[in-house]
Design a protein around this motif. Structure first.
Motif, PDB file in Angstrom:
ATOM      1  N   GLY A   1       0.793  -1.223   0.000  1.00 24.66           N
ATOM      2  CA  GLY A   1       0.000   0.000   0.000  1.00 24.66           C
ATOM      3  C   GLY A   1       0.822   1.267   0.000  1.00 24.66           C
ATOM      4  O   GLY A   1       0.330   2.339  -0.374  1.00 24.66           O
ATOM      5  N   GLY A   2       2.074   1.198   0.449  1.00 25.55           N
ATOM      6  CA  GLY A   2       2.942   2.368   0.483  1.00 25.55           C
ATOM      7  C   GLY A   2       2.523   3.424   1.484  1.00 25.55           C
ATOM      8  O   GLY A   2       2.888   4.589   1.349  1.00 25.55           O
ATOM      9  N   MET A   3       1.772   3.047   2.531  1.00 24.92           N
ATOM     10  CA  MET A   3       1.285   3.998   3.531  1.00 24.92           C
ATOM     11  C   MET A   3       1.902   3.668   4.893  1.00 24.92           C
ATOM     12  O   MET A   3       1.620   2.623   5.459  1.00 24.92           O
ATOM     13  N   HIS A   4       2.738   4.547   5.394  1.00 28.00           N
ATOM     14  CA  HIS A   4       3.417   4.328   6.664  1.00 28.00           C
ATOM     15  C   HIS A   4       2.465   4.650   7.814  1.00 28.00           C
ATOM     16  O   HIS A   4       1.799   5.680   7.798  1.00 28.00           O
ATOM     17  N   SER A   5       2.442   3.776   8.804  1.00 30.13           N
ATOM     18  CA  SER A   5       1.553   3.969   9.943  1.00 30.13           C
ATOM     19  C   SER A   5       2.334   3.853  11.239  1.00 30.13           C
ATOM     20  O   SER A   5       3.033   2.868  11.461  1.00 30.13           O
TER      21      SER A   5
ATOM     22  N   VAL B   1       5.512  11.111   5.942  1.00 27.01           N
ATOM     23  CA  VAL B   1       5.579  11.306   7.380  1.00 27.01           C
ATOM     24  C   VAL B   1       4.313  11.961   7.918  1.00 27.01           C
ATOM     25  O   VAL B   1       3.928  11.744   9.067  1.00 27.01           O
ATOM     26  N   TYR B   2       3.633  12.750   7.096  1.00 32.10           N
ATOM     27  CA  TYR B   2       2.390  13.391   7.541  1.00 32.10           C
ATOM     28  C   TYR B   2       1.311  12.347   7.794  1.00 32.10           C
ATOM     29  O   TYR B   2       0.576  12.411   8.783  1.00 32.10           O
ATOM     30  N   LEU B   3       1.194  11.377   6.898  1.00 29.14           N
ATOM     31  CA  LEU B   3       0.239  10.297   7.099  1.00 29.14           C
ATOM     32  C   LEU B   3       0.595   9.511   8.353  1.00 29.14           C
ATOM     33  O   LEU B   3      -0.277   9.183   9.170  1.00 29.14           O
ATOM     34  N   ALA B   4       1.880   9.203   8.527  1.00 26.72           N
ATOM     35  CA  ALA B   4       2.314   8.442   9.692  1.00 26.72           C
ATOM     36  C   ALA B   4       1.970   9.177  10.982  1.00 26.72           C
ATOM     37  O   ALA B   4       1.514   8.575  11.963  1.00 26.72           O
ATOM     38  N   MET B   5       2.175  10.494  11.002  1.00 26.26           N
ATOM     39  CA  MET B   5       1.893  11.260  12.206  1.00 26.26           C
ATOM     40  C   MET B   5       0.394  11.350  12.488  1.00 26.26           C
ATOM     41  O   MET B   5      -0.034  11.372  13.647  1.00 26.26           O
TER      42      MET B   5
END
Length: 652
Positions: free
Chosen positions: A371-375, A428-432
């Protein structure tokens, strides 16, 4: 509430903001230049207060001794930071960003046990600042003199940083490296020493912030994670790389928390709300709001928002016959494990923990890798599943089997709500933002005593009678975890999986042929959250109880470690990583109280030896072997790349 009490509480907030700003400013500098999300920054803050406590005890409690101890502690922390950058981080600057994060987390584990060995587990109370032990009366209220001194120190540090960054050649190099590191290197600047200098300066600021807190709070081993959470919030709210933004964000968050404490309770439509309880989550509410409305922060630049894509990865390929045979053998061995239960009674209990960790890591890998989405907040869905199962079982009175199966839907609903906001961001914005939502959920669970049991959690969550045997519950966990991992893998080779990977590798091209990338990512969040919730519900019934620790930041970090340790670009990576990490954690923790340091060193060694993860390293070795052998005709699996137009049209 009177005006005087409100004003005094706001002054206390300004004192808190000074320390928060110093830590966040150092973190922002390090991230801006090195691009490392430094989890060890909170440890530098913790070491600052511990070292200052030691030095002031040696030099005496005089005014000179106290302020000298503050400066010397900050310098000592700067030296520690420089050594860590030279010995560890300099070796992995070219590794994927998430592996750099994993290395800093390993450093956190090592430094925590170093502090435990040197200073012990008890809280340490430092002396008051000489000459500032009294208070000043303002509007009929007493305000500590030391708090007023901190209020002045914060802007002073801001001014010195501004002058250093704008009026010196070194400061200009830092600002240039923040904008374009490659260009700075092309101009002949020694990047290695520039990075070391910036890391030392950031560590100095964190150590200074910690040392200055000695007269206000005791030194304790929990300060590192508390500080890094607040620092992340301040950096994101203020804007990545913006020192004035960090100062403004620190003031804003500290004053909001002070206001909540001062007001206490409010009544809205006859319902009384306790605002004082919001202090645990106020900063994360602010961060979530800012990320949704203005992702680049208050004083950040929109250009800082990027998709953080490291390049198109090799397409996932169907499993070879040899690997399939290996998995069948492993599953057969797991089925046969209870035959050894008499000789090793603890084995089935450990394997249940490993299986739950495997499903947790596999669900996180589903959105991180393909998915390429860091969590950074995946534990939210684990906790929702665990508490969902516990509450359905205890409060609603459903049978254990029904609660176990319905709990993942609770986590899926949470992922459905949070994912709608998260997929609008990236990198990093998604992760935060995922971290912010996870902390909001944790705060609700931690403080809702009447419903969730609060900090005490819920007990008496036992399996049904036919599953009361550890062996029976082991088989149930094995069946559900194998089924969950298999379904996640099948989803990746379905049209939905092709569309998800297309959105990761080439979002513009995927959009151009009709794939709704955001909707696909949103559904991926829901799928991952549901299977993570299943892991949480299995965990709750295996332990017989559940507490807020199940949804804490540390569990989210553990999930990241598992995925990265195995290899984020491989399907077997989360399975191997979760198994190795859980086994290491359990084995080492039972042998010594300094298990964190040993585990951290082991993780650090694995990161340095296998920058692509354990499975990624093994795959590279076998691929090299195939090339040297010339390959065997007909053995290479055929796969369609996710950027192939025909495959993308099929995905649509």
């Amino acid at each position: 509430m009177t005006f005087s009490s409100l004003f005094v509480q706001m002054l206390n907030g300004l004192a808190d903001a000074s320390a928060m700003f110093m830590v966040a400013a150092g973190l922002s500098l390090i991230f801006g230049v090195t691009r490392i999300v430094n989890f060890a920054h909170g440890s530098f803050y913790m070491f600052g207060i511990y070292i200052a406590y030691t030095i002031v005890g040696m030099m005496g409690g005089t005014g000179l001794g106290f302020w000298a101890s503050v400066v010397l502690a900050a310098l000592a922390v700067a030296l520690i930071g420089a050594l860590i950058e030279i010995l560890v981080l300099r070796r992995i600057y070219h590794a994927p960003e998430l592996f750099q994060l994993l290395a800093t987390f390993a450093v956190v584990l090592v430094l925590k046990d170093v502090a435990l060995y040197i200073w012990g587990a008890e809280d340490l109370f430092g002396p008051r600042a000489p000459g500032l032990t009294g208070s000043v009366e303002i509007l009929g209220r007493r305000v500590p003199q030391y708090d007023l001194a901190l209020i002045c120190i914060g802007p002073l540090v801001l001014g010195i940083l501004w002058l250093a960054l704008t009026r010196t050649r070194w400061g200009k190099l830092i600002r240039a490296a923040t904008q374009d590191r490659e260009m700075v290197g092309a101009l002949g600047i020694n990047q290695a020493w520039l990075f070391t200098g910036v890391f030392a300066l950031g560590s100095f600021l964190a150590g200074l912030g910690g040392a200055l807190q000695g007269p206000r709070m005791p030194a304790n081993l929990a300060m590192d994670l508390e500080a890094i959470g607040s620092a992340f919030v301040v950096v994101v709210v203020g804007g990545m790389g913006s020192i004035p933004g960090a100062f403004l964000a620190a003031l804003l968050i500290a004053e909001i928390k002070a206001l909540c404490i001062a007001i206490g309770q409010v009544e809205i439509f006859g319902v009384v709300f306790s605002l004082s309880k919001l202090t645990l989550v106020a900063e994360f509410l602010v961060m979530a709001f800012i990320l949704v409305v203005r992702p680049w922060g208050l004083l950040g630049k929109p250009l800082a928002l990027s998709r953080n894509v490291s390049g198109v990865e090799d397409p996932l390929r169907p499993t070879s016959k040899a690997v399939r045979a290996l998995f069948i053998i492993v599953i057969a061995a797991l089925v046969a494990v209870p035959l050894l239960a008499a000789a090793f009674p603890y084995l089935t209990v450990l394997l249940v923990e490993i299986l739950v960790a495997v499903l947790f890591a596999a669900s996180l890998h589903f959105i991180m890798g393909p998915g390429g989405m860091h969590s950074f907040g995946h534990a939210a869905y684990f906790g929702l599943g665990a508490y969902g199962a516990a509450l359905l079982f205890k409060s609603v009175g459903l049978p254990m089997e029904a609660a176990l199966m319905l709990a993942p839907l609770v986590a899926a609903v949470g992922a459905l709500i949070f994912g709608w906001f998260c997929v609008r961001l990236s990198g990093v914005y998604l992760a935060m933002l995922t971290l912010a939502f996870a902390q909001i959920v944790w705060s609700i669970i931690y403080q809702w005593d009447a419903f969730t049991g609060g900090s005490n959690g819920l007990v008496g969550i036992w399996p049904a009678a036919w599953l009361s045997s550890p062996v029976a519950y082991y088989y149930l966990t094995l069946a559900l975890c194998v089924a969950g991992v298999w379904l996640l893998r099948r989803a990746l080779f379905s049209p939905f999986g092709y569309a998800m990977r297309a959105g990761r590798d080439s979002p513009l091209r995927a959009d151009s042929i009709g794939i709704d990338v955001k909707q696909v990512q949103w559904m991926a969040f829901v799928v991952a959250g549901m299977f993570c919730g299943l892991a949480g519900s299995l965990f709750a019934f295996s332990k017989g109880s559940i507490s807020p620790e199940a949804i804490s930041v540390s569990r989210s970090i553990d999930g990241l470690v598992m995925v990265l340790l195995g290899g984020v670009q491989t399907l077997a990576g989360p399975i191997v990583g979760a198994s190795v990490f859980t086994w290491l954690h359990d084995t080492i923790a039972r042998e010594t109280e300094y298990w964190r340091a040993i585990l951290g060193l082991a993780v650090l060694a694995l990161v340095l030896a296998f920058p692509l993860g354990i499975v990624g390293f093994l795959r590279t070795v076998f691929q090299r072997g195939d090339k040297h052998d010339g390959g065997t005709p007909g053995t290479k699996p055929v796969a369609v790349t996710v950027t192939d137009p025909a495959a993308l049209r099929e995905a649509v």
